[in-house]
Design an enzyme around this catalytic site. Structure first.
Site, short mmCIF file in Angstrom:
data_model
loop_
_atom_site.label_atom_id
_atom_site.label_comp_id
_atom_site.label_asym_id
_atom_site.label_seq_id
_atom_site.Cartn_x
_atom_site.Cartn_y
_atom_site.Cartn_z
N ASP A 11 -7.22 42.54 89.96
CA ASP A 11 -7.42 41.19 90.51
C ASP A 11 -8.04 41.25 91.91
OD1 ASP A 11 -6.32 40.27 88.21
OD2 ASP A 11 -4.44 39.57 89.09
N SER A 12 -7.60 42.23 92.71
CA SER A 12 -8.11 42.31 94.08
C SER A 12 -9.60 42.68 94.09
CB SER A 12 -7.30 43.34 94.88
OG SER A 12 -7.39 44.62 94.29
N LYS A 29 -6.74 25.88 61.47
CA LYS A 29 -6.93 24.53 62.01
C LYS A 29 -6.17 24.44 63.33
CE LYS A 29 -6.73 19.65 60.71
NZ LYS A 29 -6.05 19.17 61.92
N ARG A 63 -14.48 13.79 71.04
CA ARG A 63 -14.85 13.24 69.73
C ARG A 63 -14.92 11.72 69.76
NH1 ARG A 63 -12.77 10.88 65.30
NH2 ARG A 63 -13.66 11.48 63.29
#
EC number: 6.5.1.2
Length: 652
Positions: free
Chosen positions: A29-30, A109, A130
């Site tokens: 991360d660093s 789904k 949608r």
């Protein structure tokens, strides 16, 4: 400088995919943060050089004013649901009757929110919800904060893809823990949390919540031949697709796949509610086509819903807008699928008799389609009341005698002036998918009705601000706001009005199809059954229902009244003339057009009456081929389909 920025963007996007999508980071991360800070500094010094796929676009910091409406170029259809193996077998028989060699692709789904992503020249241009399938909301800035959505595509691709945005279970648990610590109400389930996140006006909130996506479909014209190839192609473009899928021609193998996934459902990193089964060949999909509501080439098998025991305390009998009497159970509250449920449908009187449901029974409750609470059955051995349920013989609203027709499962009030029916019809007329009169909800309709101010939908347009001020709770500002909303609804395109009239079997999509052809409500009212029934996607049932409605004297009077109050009766979209040059023809565009864009060509063809599709099949009537046309042109030649060029289209 620009080369270093390009390298940083490329590396950081790769590291982010490793971390968020593959769960296999290759740097700490660093180290990531150090590279990210270097990019931010370079972009601050040279803002004119910021790249469209820079990961800095994914951070928050913008507060949006709202969401604009977005009209989908290609409608998003719902899927036909199946709950039993027998329904899947029936789907299989129907497909194999037309295509004996058909194979299927079965995929998970995802229980999330449908998204449409449009890329132009390889850059994400619009991300939309949608909505109702035709019109959604532009949520591009929020979707840019979903870390697995590509901001750019290789090779400058222009395409529209469909997928599902969801909240992983781990992210959901973390969000709820934080909300609990902050004294905020927790989200009921990951889907609700995802929906709330995508409707945030603060993009910083979206960026923090770690939504994810699965992409599964290309809208419009495609170069792929199968659904499996579509998914493989999406992966190559950088989209995330779900790896759990099966291609087979055997429904037995699909059923085994369903059982396998269902057994693993609780251990997945995300929520699912079923399996989607699609015909794998896109050419076969094209030939099978659509009904008004759903594709004929796909079905969604829904997993059995969660079930809970509850005590049935009493029953309310409610009158719908068509006169059907619906029994609703009042229950001792129970937690079901993330919500507290105290009411559930009992469907109809035949259902009550068949299941022998009585007041005081302990019943099994579930959510039908994971949405509507319903009573499934009585728990044997826990009955305390020996008296059968009393079924009403008179309408609870108007006290008219109820009718139980032999060919119907429901009780029905046949009094057309029944107050409850009238109110329900008024509510439907004002609803969002109909005339969309903001503020005219059920409580206001009830007040207007009881004040004797409205009796039918035409009365809505007689209302004045002074009338509204006589209602309890209305001040001048709220009265003027509702009056303005009523006046604004007069300008709606006529398919909204047609749907709002509540004609049996005529839904929102059918209303649009009808007005695209006839153009005006009065023209439709004068059309014969045969002319209506031949519209693709409709049929005899809808045609008969329309003729029955418009033949009534009361209906003719109502339409005349609405017109006299200035309500628009014309279709404001692009009308399809039945005698247009390409009326009824299925046309495919392929290759590069020199003088018009693909969208412009599509609109021109549709204005001439054509149905424009994305793949060549035996049902294709015409192919318009530009330069560098490939496999579609070859296939059209093999099938002997008529072929024209861009010059022909321009002349036409």
């Amino acid at each position: 400088m620009i080369n270093r920025m390009k390298q940083l963007v490329e590396d950081l996007n790769r590291y982010a995919k490793e971390y968020y999508t593959n769960d296999a980071p290759s740097i700490s991360d660093s180290e990531y943060d150090k590279l990210y800070r270097e990019l931010v500094q370079l972009e601050e010094e040279h803002p004119e050089l910021i790249l469209p796929d820079s990961p800095t676009h994914r951070v928050g910091g913008r507060v949006l004013e709202g969401f604009e409406k977005f009209e989908h170029e290609y409608p998003l259809f719902s899927l036909q649901d199946a709950f039993l193996r027998e329904e899947l077998d029936e789907f299989d028989r129907r497909i194999k009757a037309e295509f004996p060699q058909a194979s299927y692709l079965a995929e998970l789904k995802i229980d999330g929110l449908s998204l449409s992503l449009t890329y132009v020249g390889g850059v994400l241009q619009v991300a939309a919800t949608r909505g109702d399938g035709s019109v959604g909301e532009n949520i591009t800035e929020n979707v840019k904060r979903i870390k697995d959505v590509p901001l750019t595509l290789p090779n400058g691709e222009t395409l529209t893809v469909r997928g599902e945005a969801y909240l992983p279970r781990a992210a959901f648990a973390k969000i709820n823990q934080e909300r609990q610590e902050n004294g905020e109400s927790e989200f009921a389930n990951p889907r609700n949390a995802a929906a709330g996140t995508l409707r945030q006006l603060d993009t910083a909130v979206v960026a923090k919540r770690n939504l994810a996506t699965f992409i599964y479909q290309e809208a419009g014209e495609t170069t792929f031949e199968t659904q499996e190839a579509v998914l493989e192609g999406f992966e190559a473009l950088g989209f995330v697709v779900n790896p759990r899928r099966l291609v087979t021609s055997s429904m037995d193998e699909i059923w085994d796949f369903i059982q396998e996934i269902q057994a693993e459902r609780d251990h997945l990193a995300y929520d699912i509610d079923g399996i989607v089964i699609k015909v794998n060949s896109l050419a076969m999909q094209e030939e099978l086509g659509f009904t008004v509501k759903a594709p004929r080439w796909a079905v969604a098998y829904k997993f059995p819903a969660e079930e809970k025991e509850a005590e049935l305390l009493s029953v309310d009998w409610q009158v719908g807008r068509t006169g059907v009497i619906t029994p609703t159970a009042n229950l001792r509250p129970v937690q079901l699928a993330g919500t507290t449920v105290s009411r559930a449908t009992l469907h109809n009187v035949d259902y009550i008799a068949e299941k022998d449901i009585r007041i005081g029974d302990t019943v099994i409750v579930y959510k039908a389609g994971d949405i509507i609470p319903a009573v499934l059955r009585v728990v044997e051995g826990k009955r305390t009341n020996q008296e059968p349920m009393v079924i009403p013989s008179a309408c609870p609203s108007c006290q008219s005698e109820l009718v139980h027709y032999e060919d119907e499962v429901a009780l029905r009030c046949i009094n057309p002036l029944c107050p409850s029916q009238v109110q329900r019809r008024l509510e439907h007329f004002a609803s969002r998918d109909a005339m969309n009169i903001a503020g005219l909800g059920s409580s206001i309709v009830e007040k207007l009705f009881k004040a004797n101010l409205i009796h039918d939908v035409a009365d809505i347009y007689r209302l004045t601000v002074e009338d509204l001020l006589t209602l309890e709770g209305f001040k001048e500002k709220s009265a003027e706001k509702l009056f303005t909303a009523i006046q604004a609804s007069k300008t709606n395109s006529a398919e909204k009005l047609l749907f709002g009239l509540g004609i049996r079997h005529v839904g929102a999509k059918a209303s649009k199809l009808l007005l695209e052809v006839f153009g005006h409500v009065t023209a439709l009212a004068e059309a014969d059954e045969e002319a209506i029934a031949k519209i693709e996607g409709l049929g005899g049932v809808i045609a008969k229902s329309l003729r029955s409605y418009f033949d009534k004297k009361e209906s003719k009077t109502l339409i005349e009244e609405l017109a006299s109050y200035g309500v628009n009766l014309s279709y404001l979209g692009k009308k399809v003339a039945q005698d247009a040059a390409l009326s009824g023809m299925t046309v495919v565009l392929t290759g590069k057009l020199e003088q018009m864009g693909r969208k412009e060509a599509k609109e021109k063809l549709e204005n001439l009456g054509a149905k424009v599709t994305g793949s060549v099949s035996k049902k294709t009537d015409l192919v318009v081929a530009g330069s560098d046309a490939g496999s579609k042109l070859t296939k059209a030649q093999d099938l002997g389909i008529r072929i024209e060029d861009e010059a022909w289209l321009l002349d036409l």
